[in-house]
Design an enzyme around this catalytic site. Structure first.
Site, PDB file in Angstrom:
ATOM      1  N   LYS A 102     -35.706  14.621 -23.942  1.00  0.00           N
ATOM      2  CA  LYS A 102     -34.878  13.864 -22.996  1.00  0.00           C
ATOM      3  C   LYS A 102     -35.190  12.387 -23.200  1.00  0.00           C
ATOM      4  CE  LYS A 102     -33.849  13.222 -18.087  1.00  0.00           C
ATOM      5  NZ  LYS A 102     -34.058  11.769 -18.111  1.00  0.00           N
ATOM      6  N   ARG A 135     -21.812   5.850 -19.109  1.00  0.00           N
ATOM      7  CA  ARG A 135     -21.619   7.029 -18.267  1.00  0.00           C
ATOM      8  C   ARG A 135     -20.975   6.659 -16.937  1.00  0.00           C
ATOM      9  NH1 ARG A 135     -24.018   9.509 -14.058  1.00  0.00           N
ATOM     10  NH2 ARG A 135     -23.598  11.735 -13.878  1.00  0.00           N
TER      11      ARG A 135
END
Length: 662
Positions: free
Chosen positions: A115, A136
């Site tokens: 991650k 995003r």
């Protein structure tokens, strides 16, 4: 005709070579040519594109350097929503997640991958060409940062195949070494440092000026295929396809069949973190088969087929035994904590930066305190708090010194700045940096004087200020290591040539706070010579367009110093031109204030503003009632809107050129 065909063939070949070598260098970390060879290919393409703009490819590698300045980012709705993952924090939760899915789908397998601690983006390609990059945002809509995305060298502009529409998701990040260099530079310049690489990456990607983003050295990992004409059956297959298309995907993705295997893969990522060149703050666990993902579906907030495991932060306690002061090459005084050595995140820590006096006061850090440490970005030690219960009774608040530890001159702290600064240009601690800036291309533009040569001059006591450059002798230079007669002659010739650079470049080279290239040109045009500028008051300087009070006070304070006056006298005695070299070409814009906005067909913004000044006008950066007219190109934003609201005339480049060519 034949020459044009050969030129175009050469340009396409150069593009292919540069893209190939960029991928080897930035994505695969296995270059096969030297930097100098790459630079030569790059510069050849730059020259050919400049000479043959009609043959230039909009997706050329040269376009990655940035150059477009956005006035705002457009909000665009994601074609495929960018969901966030539910977070888990323990092994028990890993077992619970895996076993719950296995109970319903016994055949399910899982992928475990790093991650990344960066900024999530989506990239859209049409018929293999990058057309859009979005942040995003809220997962439903994001900001269009396409121009900045193009500056990231590990983002392919053209794919190795692929048709129709392809949308991928990735994480933009800043490598640890790049982050350390950026913060060091910002600290030297008295600017606020970034807290961690993620903040630095996010701040860089959202710069309105893509040239700034290009300088920041961002990279990207692609970790998901969001949309394609034919979707693969599994996540592992999608990563293989993404790699074949030319994307840099996350290395070390592990396919697991049981919960025990998932836990082992997560632990392996955790153990590898200290040795990685980038930040990871956890591991992402996903169902591999896309058909099972579809059946599992999503909640309102996150998919049911994936979770993100977060690693706990490592924190250590130790004693702060002293605070010393380091003087940077731009005169910034930086306090540093001297610590009782302590082991933290894989290494022994003995020092931690304290940044500035505001940082120290916010945390109430004192000599003798017991402090709690962590590593920002797992690499840079930082103090996060003080253990007040362990504070000595006789401790006192820390204060910055009134005088520079290097040259003993009084230090200053300007309003609105976090930095305490020594403004003595002859300060030994900052001499090297000030000389490097003085000879740079945007300033006096003295060729053949690199950092290593300047360091030799200083070490051998040949120079103690910028003025000393003009008193160097060829024989003194020739006697230095790795130089000689020919190099010495080239250096002397370049220094002599710079005597005629003019006031504009000299002002830029002097390194006056808040005075960059544009302000230097403005002041040189307004005052004409160094003497008039040195005698100007703050009020007089404030009457100059685009020179605010802060800049005006900085100029006056700079020229008040006796050491600066002595420096200027020696420069004049050495024959350095201290008058403006910007000779007017006409007066067709005399008394007019012009604002440039948008992308012009042929002129760069700096070129247009230079033409405005050369024809007697003032090039302003903001629209107001005083604006005479706005020179507008494509992709204009708020400045055009404001001009229309105020009823200010708006003209295009063709009309502008007609005015100044009368």
């Amino acid at each position: 005709m034949q020459k044009g065909i050969e030129t175009e063939r050469e340009m396409r070949s150069l593009e292919e070579q540069l893209n190939y070598h960029s991928r080897l260098y930035y994505e695969l970390d296995s270059p096969i040519i030297q930097d100098e060879e790459y630079d030569a290919l790059f510069q050849r393409l730059v020259i050919l594109e400049r000479e043959n703009p009609e043959l230039a490819n909009p997706n050329s590698p040269t376009q990655r350097v940035g150059g477009k300045v956005a006035e705002r980012f457009e909000e665009v709705r994601h074609e495929v929503p960018m969901d966030s993952f539910d977070k888990i924090f323990s092994e028990e939760e890993i077992y619970e997640f895996v076993n719950k899915i296995k109970s319903e789908y016994p055949e399910a397998e899982f992928t475990v991958e790093k991650k990344f601690d960066g900024l999530s983006v989506s990239l859209e390609y049409e018929n293999g060409t990058l057309v859009r990059g979005l942040t995003r945002g809220d997962g439903i809509s994001g900001e269009d940062v396409t121009e900045n995305i193009k500056t990231i060298k590990s983002v392919p502009i053209k794919l190795n195949g692929g048709s129709g529409k392809i949308i991928v998701r990735g994480e933009v990040y800043m490598p640890r070494k790049t982050f350390a260099r950026l913060n060091e530079k910002r600290e030297l310049n008295g600017e606020k440092t970034f807290a961690n690489p993620r903040n630095a990456a996010a701040g860089s990607l959202r710069q309105l000026d893509s040239r700034i983003c290009a300088e920041r050295g961002l990279q990207i990992f692609i970790f998901n295929l969001q949309l394609a004409d034919i979707m693969p059956e599994s996540h592992i297959e999608s990563l293989e396809r993404l790699t074949s298309l030319g994307f840099t995907v996350s290395d070390g993705c592990t396919l697991c069949r049981t919960a025990d295997e998932v836990v082992s893969a997560v632990k392996a990522i955790g153990e590898s973190r200290p040795s990685l060149p980038y930040d990871t703050d956890g591991a992402v666990i996903k169902v591999d088969k896309l058909s099972i993902r579809e059946r599992l579906g999503s909640t309102a907030a996150a998919p049911r087929w994936a979770v993100a495991y977060k690693f706990p932060a490592e924190i250590a306690e130790t004693k702060l035994v002293d605070i010393d002061i380091q003087v940077g090459r731009t005169g910034v005084l930086t306090p540093r904590a001297v610590l009782t050595p302590v082991h933290l995140a894989g290494s022994t820590v003995s020092y931690a930066t304290l940044h500035n006096i505001d940082f120290i006061r916010e945390r109430d850090v004192r000599i003798g305190d017991t402090v709690r440490l962590r590593k920002a970005g797992d690499i840079i030690p930082e103090i996060i708090s003080v253990v007040i219960d362990k504070r000595p009774n006789d401790s006192v608040p820390f204060e910055m010194p009134a005088r520079c530890p290097s040259c003993d001159e009084l230090v200053t702290r300007e309003n609105g700045e976090v930095a305490t600064r020594c403004i003595n240009p002859d300060c030994p601690a900052q001499l090297s940096r000030s000389i490097i800036h003085f000879v740079s291309r945007g300033a006096m533009n003295i060729d053949n004087l690199g950092e290593s040569v300047i360091e030799q001059f200083i070490e051998n006591k040949l120079i103690k200020s910028a003025a000393d450059l003009y008193y160097l002798k060829k024989e003194d230079i020739a006697s230095l290591d790795r130089l000689g007669e020919k190099s010495a002659g080239n250096i002397i010739e370049a220094i002599d040539k710079s005597r005629e650079a003019g006031l504009e470049r000299l002002l830029c080279g002097l390194g006056i706070r808040h005075i960059g290239e544009k302000a230097a040109h403005t002041l040189a045009s307004r005052f004409g010579n160094i003497s008039a500028l040195m005698n100007a008051t703050v009020e007089e300087l404030c009457t100059v367009d685009d020179i605010g009070r802060e800049s005006a006070e900085s100029v006056v304070r700079f020229f008040e110093g006796d050491h600066v006056k002595a420096l200027i006298e020696r420069l004049i005695a050495a024959g350095v031109c201290c008058e403006s070299k910007e000779k007017p070409l006409g007066n067709s814009l005399e008394g007019k204030t012009v604002v440039v906005t948008g992308t012009l067909p042929t002129l760069k913004r700096q070129e247009a503003e230079a033409l405005i000044r050369l024809h007697g006008g003032n090039a302003s950066g903001s629209v107001s009632k005083k604006t005479s007219f706005v020179l507008c190109g494509s992709d204009a934003g708020s400045k055009l809107t404001k001009a229309q609201a105020l009823g200010i005339p708006v003209i295009n480049e063709e009309e502008f050129l007609a005015i100044i060519n009368k």
